[in-house]
Motif scaffolding. Sequence first.
Motif, PDB file in Angstrom:
ATOM      1  N   ASP A   1       2.853  18.968   0.206  1.00  0.00           N
ATOM      2  CA  ASP A   1       2.219  18.763   1.518  1.00  0.00           C
ATOM      3  C   ASP A   1       0.907  18.006   1.378  1.00  0.00           C
ATOM      4  OD1 ASP A   1       4.215  20.120   2.748  1.00  0.00           O
ATOM      5  OD2 ASP A   1       3.061  21.957   3.118  1.00  0.00           O
ATOM      6  N   ARG A   2       0.138  18.413   0.376  1.00  0.00           N
ATOM      7  CA  ARG A   2      -1.166  17.752   0.184  1.00  0.00           C
ATOM      8  C   ARG A   2      -0.996  16.283  -0.174  1.00  0.00           C
ATOM      9  NH1 ARG A   2      -6.064  21.068  -2.221  1.00  0.00           N
ATOM     10  NH2 ARG A   2      -5.870  23.004  -1.093  1.00  0.00           N
ATOM     11  N   VAL A   3      -0.021  16.006  -1.045  1.00  0.00           N
ATOM     12  CA  VAL A   3       0.225  14.610  -1.447  1.00  0.00           C
ATOM     13  C   VAL A   3       0.617  13.797  -0.220  1.00  0.00           C
ATOM     14  CG1 VAL A   3       1.740  13.101  -2.796  1.00  0.00           C
ATOM     15  CG2 VAL A   3       0.802  15.186  -3.837  1.00  0.00           C
ATOM     16  N   GLU A   4       1.492  14.371   0.589  1.00  0.00           N
ATOM     17  CA  GLU A   4       1.952  13.644   1.773  1.00  0.00           C
ATOM     18  C   GLU A   4       0.786  13.377   2.731  1.00  0.00           C
ATOM     19  OE1 GLU A   4       5.614  15.348   3.275  1.00  0.00           O
ATOM     20  OE2 GLU A   4       5.068  14.586   5.275  1.00  0.00           O
ATOM     21  N   ARG A   5      -0.023  14.408   2.981  1.00  0.00           N
ATOM     22  CA  ARG A   5      -1.161  14.235   3.902  1.00  0.00           C
ATOM     23  C   ARG A   5      -2.158  13.219   3.359  1.00  0.00           C
ATOM     24  NH1 ARG A   5      -0.932  19.981   4.711  1.00  0.00           N
ATOM     25  NH2 ARG A   5      -2.592  20.320   3.206  1.00  0.00           N
ATOM     26  N   ALA A   6      -2.433  13.290   2.044  1.00  0.00           N
ATOM     27  CA  ALA A   6      -3.423  12.379   1.448  1.00  0.00           C
ATOM     28  C   ALA A   6      -2.921  10.933   1.530  1.00  0.00           C
ATOM     29  CB  ALA A   6      -3.698  12.775   0.004  1.00  0.00           C
ATOM     30  N   LEU A   7      -1.626  10.739   1.271  1.00  0.00           N
ATOM     31  CA  LEU A   7      -1.095   9.368   1.327  1.00  0.00           C
ATOM     32  C   LEU A   7      -1.058   8.856   2.763  1.00  0.00           C
ATOM     33  CD1 LEU A   7       1.665   9.443  -1.426  1.00  0.00           C
ATOM     34  CD2 LEU A   7      -0.546   8.271  -1.489  1.00  0.00           C
ATOM     35  N   GLU A   8      -0.779   9.753   3.697  1.00  0.00           N
ATOM     36  CA  GLU A   8      -0.823   9.345   5.110  1.00  0.00           C
ATOM     37  C   GLU A   8      -2.220   8.905   5.497  1.00  0.00           C
ATOM     38  OE1 GLU A   8       2.526  12.176   7.017  1.00  0.00           O
ATOM     39  OE2 GLU A   8       0.513  12.326   7.910  1.00  0.00           O
ATOM     40  N   ALA A   9      -3.224   9.635   4.992  1.00  0.00           N
ATOM     41  CA  ALA A   9      -4.613   9.343   5.365  1.00  0.00           C
ATOM     42  C   ALA A   9      -5.037   7.953   4.917  1.00  0.00           C
ATOM     43  CB  ALA A   9      -5.553  10.390   4.779  1.00  0.00           C
ATOM     44  N   VAL A  10      -4.406   7.434   3.861  1.00  0.00           N
ATOM     45  CA  VAL A  10      -4.769   6.088   3.401  1.00  0.00           C
ATOM     46  C   VAL A  10      -3.644   5.086   3.692  1.00  0.00           C
ATOM     47  CG1 VAL A  10      -6.361   6.913   1.622  1.00  0.00           C
ATOM     48  CG2 VAL A  10      -3.965   6.523   1.034  1.00  0.00           C
ATOM     49  N   ASN A  11      -2.756   5.519   4.576  1.00  0.00           N
ATOM     50  CA  ASN A  11      -1.688   4.621   5.026  1.00  0.00           C
ATOM     51  C   ASN A  11      -0.765   4.179   3.890  1.00  0.00           C
ATOM     52  OD1 ASN A  11      -0.475   3.555   7.206  1.00  0.00           O
ATOM     53  ND2 ASN A  11      -1.767   1.723   7.349  1.00  0.00           N
ATOM     54  N   LEU A  12      -0.456   5.092   2.996  1.00  0.00           N
ATOM     55  CA  LEU A  12       0.493   4.790   1.909  1.00  0.00           C
ATOM     56  C   LEU A  12       1.632   5.813   1.919  1.00  0.00           C
ATOM     57  CD1 LEU A  12      -1.889   3.913  -1.088  1.00  0.00           C
ATOM     58  CD2 LEU A  12      -0.379   2.332   0.129  1.00  0.00           C
ATOM     59  N   GLN A  13       1.960   6.322   3.101  1.00  0.00           N
ATOM     60  CA  GLN A  13       3.019   7.330   3.162  1.00  0.00           C
ATOM     61  C   GLN A  13       4.336   6.741   2.655  1.00  0.00           C
ATOM     62  OE1 GLN A  13       1.167   6.177   5.502  1.00  0.00           O
ATOM     63  NE2 GLN A  13       2.176   5.890   7.462  1.00  0.00           N
ATOM     64  N   GLY A  14       5.104   7.563   1.996  1.00  0.00           N
ATOM     65  CA  GLY A  14       6.425   7.126   1.515  1.00  0.00           C
ATOM     66  C   GLY A  14       6.380   6.293   0.246  1.00  0.00           C
ATOM     67  N   ARG A  15       5.191   6.163  -0.354  1.00  0.00           N
ATOM     68  CA  ARG A  15       5.068   5.264  -1.515  1.00  0.00           C
ATOM     69  C   ARG A  15       4.964   6.049  -2.824  1.00  0.00           C
ATOM     70  NH1 ARG A  15       2.767   0.356   0.375  1.00  0.00           N
ATOM     71  NH2 ARG A  15       2.797  -0.331  -1.784  1.00  0.00           N
ATOM     72  N   THR A  16       5.423   7.301  -2.829  1.00  0.00           N
ATOM     73  CA  THR A  16       5.201   8.170  -3.991  1.00  0.00           C
ATOM     74  C   THR A  16       5.797   7.620  -5.284  1.00  0.00           C
ATOM     75  OG1 THR A  16       7.085   9.445  -3.264  1.00  0.00           O
ATOM     76  CG2 THR A  16       4.933  10.391  -2.804  1.00  0.00           C
ATOM     77  N   THR A  17       6.925   6.924  -5.203  1.00  0.00           N
ATOM     78  CA  THR A  17       7.558   6.476  -6.451  1.00  0.00           C
ATOM     79  C   THR A  17       7.089   5.087  -6.900  1.00  0.00           C
ATOM     80  OG1 THR A  17       9.450   5.631  -5.221  1.00  0.00           O
ATOM     81  CG2 THR A  17       9.629   7.878  -6.078  1.00  0.00           C
ATOM     82  N   ASP A  18       6.193   4.465  -6.115  1.00  0.00           N
ATOM     83  CA  ASP A  18       5.683   3.145  -6.530  1.00  0.00           C
ATOM     84  C   ASP A  18       4.893   3.270  -7.832  1.00  0.00           C
ATOM     85  OD1 ASP A  18       6.639   2.435  -4.058  1.00  0.00           O
ATOM     86  OD2 ASP A  18       4.848   1.305  -3.474  1.00  0.00           O
ATOM     87  N   ARG A  19       5.051   2.269  -8.685  1.00  0.00           N
ATOM     88  CA  ARG A  19       4.254   2.248  -9.922  1.00  0.00           C
ATOM     89  C   ARG A  19       2.852   1.735  -9.601  1.00  0.00           C
ATOM     90  NH1 ARG A  19       6.170   2.836 -14.868  1.00  0.00           N
ATOM     91  NH2 ARG A  19       4.319   1.722 -15.571  1.00  0.00           N
ATOM     92  N   ILE A  20       1.831   2.468 -10.057  1.00  0.00           N
ATOM     93  CA  ILE A  20       0.453   2.109  -9.725  1.00  0.00           C
ATOM     94  C   ILE A  20       0.090   0.736 -10.268  1.00  0.00           C
ATOM     95  CG2 ILE A  20      -1.967   2.728 -10.141  1.00  0.00           C
ATOM     96  CD1 ILE A  20      -1.117   5.650  -9.960  1.00  0.00           C
ATOM     97  N   ASP A  21       0.591   0.418 -11.472  1.00  0.00           N
ATOM     98  CA  ASP A  21       0.189  -0.873 -12.059  1.00  0.00           C
ATOM     99  C   ASP A  21       0.826  -2.065 -11.351  1.00  0.00           C
ATOM    100  OD1 ASP A  21       2.737  -0.562 -13.019  1.00  0.00           O
ATOM    101  OD2 ASP A  21       2.171  -0.476 -15.144  1.00  0.00           O
ATOM    102  N   GLU A  22       1.724  -1.806 -10.414  1.00  0.00           N
ATOM    103  CA  GLU A  22       2.304  -2.915  -9.645  1.00  0.00           C
ATOM    104  C   GLU A  22       1.662  -3.051  -8.271  1.00  0.00           C
ATOM    105  OE1 GLU A  22       6.481  -2.046  -9.747  1.00  0.00           O
ATOM    106  OE2 GLU A  22       6.647  -2.611 -11.870  1.00  0.00           O
ATOM    107  N   LEU A  23       0.672  -2.218  -7.964  1.00  0.00           N
ATOM    108  CA  LEU A  23       0.022  -2.273  -6.658  1.00  0.00           C
ATOM    109  C   LEU A  23      -1.120  -3.286  -6.671  1.00  0.00           C
ATOM    110  CD1 LEU A  23      -0.312   1.546  -5.868  1.00  0.00           C
ATOM    111  CD2 LEU A  23       1.510  -0.013  -5.172  1.00  0.00           C
ATOM    112  N   SER A  24      -1.499  -3.743  -5.467  1.00  0.00           N
ATOM    113  CA  SER A  24      -2.668  -4.620  -5.349  1.00  0.00           C
ATOM    114  C   SER A  24      -3.940  -3.804  -5.593  1.00  0.00           C
ATOM    115  CB  SER A  24      -2.723  -5.218  -3.942  1.00  0.00           C
ATOM    116  OG  SER A  24      -3.035  -4.191  -3.015  1.00  0.00           O
ATOM    117  N   GLY A  25      -5.052  -4.503  -5.786  1.00  0.00           N
ATOM    118  CA  GLY A  25      -6.337  -3.824  -5.993  1.00  0.00           C
ATOM    119  C   GLY A  25      -6.687  -2.917  -4.822  1.00  0.00           C
TER     120      GLY A  25
END
Length: 235
Positions: free
Chosen positions: A112-136
Amino acid sequence: MIEYDTVSFAYGDTPVLDSVSATIDDGEFVVLVGPNGSGKTTLLRHANGLLAPDSGTVRVNGRAVDEDVVAARTAVGMVFQHPRDQFVAATVGSDVAFGPENLGLDRSEIDDRVERALEAVNLQGRTTDRIDELSGGEQARVAIAGALAMEPTHLVLDEPFTGLDRPSRQSVHAQLRALSRDGTSIVVSTHAPGSVADLADRIVVMGDGRLVHDGTPDELPDPSLSDVFDAGSVG
Ligand code: ADP
């Protein structure tokens, strides 16, 4: 509330903070401005016990940090200058879950916390994305989500805009503004306030280990601060 009461600190023989007193009220958005080397990072690191004052006291929500470092770390979320240094996992979801896992929460509360935190920064649903492939900008937002998953009352960000392009900066500004409206206190340090100053309830300016100005943005520009505000427009 974060209260700095006549805080002085030296790294060995090098004095860095000289009797700094300042208060960050609940729900306030404060921008901490000062040239590189003026002591901003050092001051922020006192807010959750990463550094301890040589003299003076830092209190978080009324309690001295050195008396209860765990409470201070829970209350004050920190986002450091280079998010890459802060990541502990390869994917977004695992990284944001790391803090809550260490609190020993059960799995559903962590999720729940992960979901809420990702929603707060508008990254909901992105849990399986690799961090090193994200923009700055996305990495900066993952770092913020990691801090938010601890459900802090205060979020402290040290030069969060370094290396971000304008759209990424604007996106992070928008997330911070939304968090602030929802009642989280925000402290952002920057050597080049630019547009982040527009978000502030209050601007605190450091010069050479001292507070040289503390007031609302309307009270700026002070002619003595023009060097700081002409230094760039990164924020
Ligand atoms: P700012 O965040 O405003 O750039 P810092 O708090 O990082 O300022 O640094 C303030 C001063 O403390 C600088 O002169 C810096 O060189 C010095 N300093 C920072 N970290 C250390 C350290 N770990 N050891 C010794 N000196 C340090």
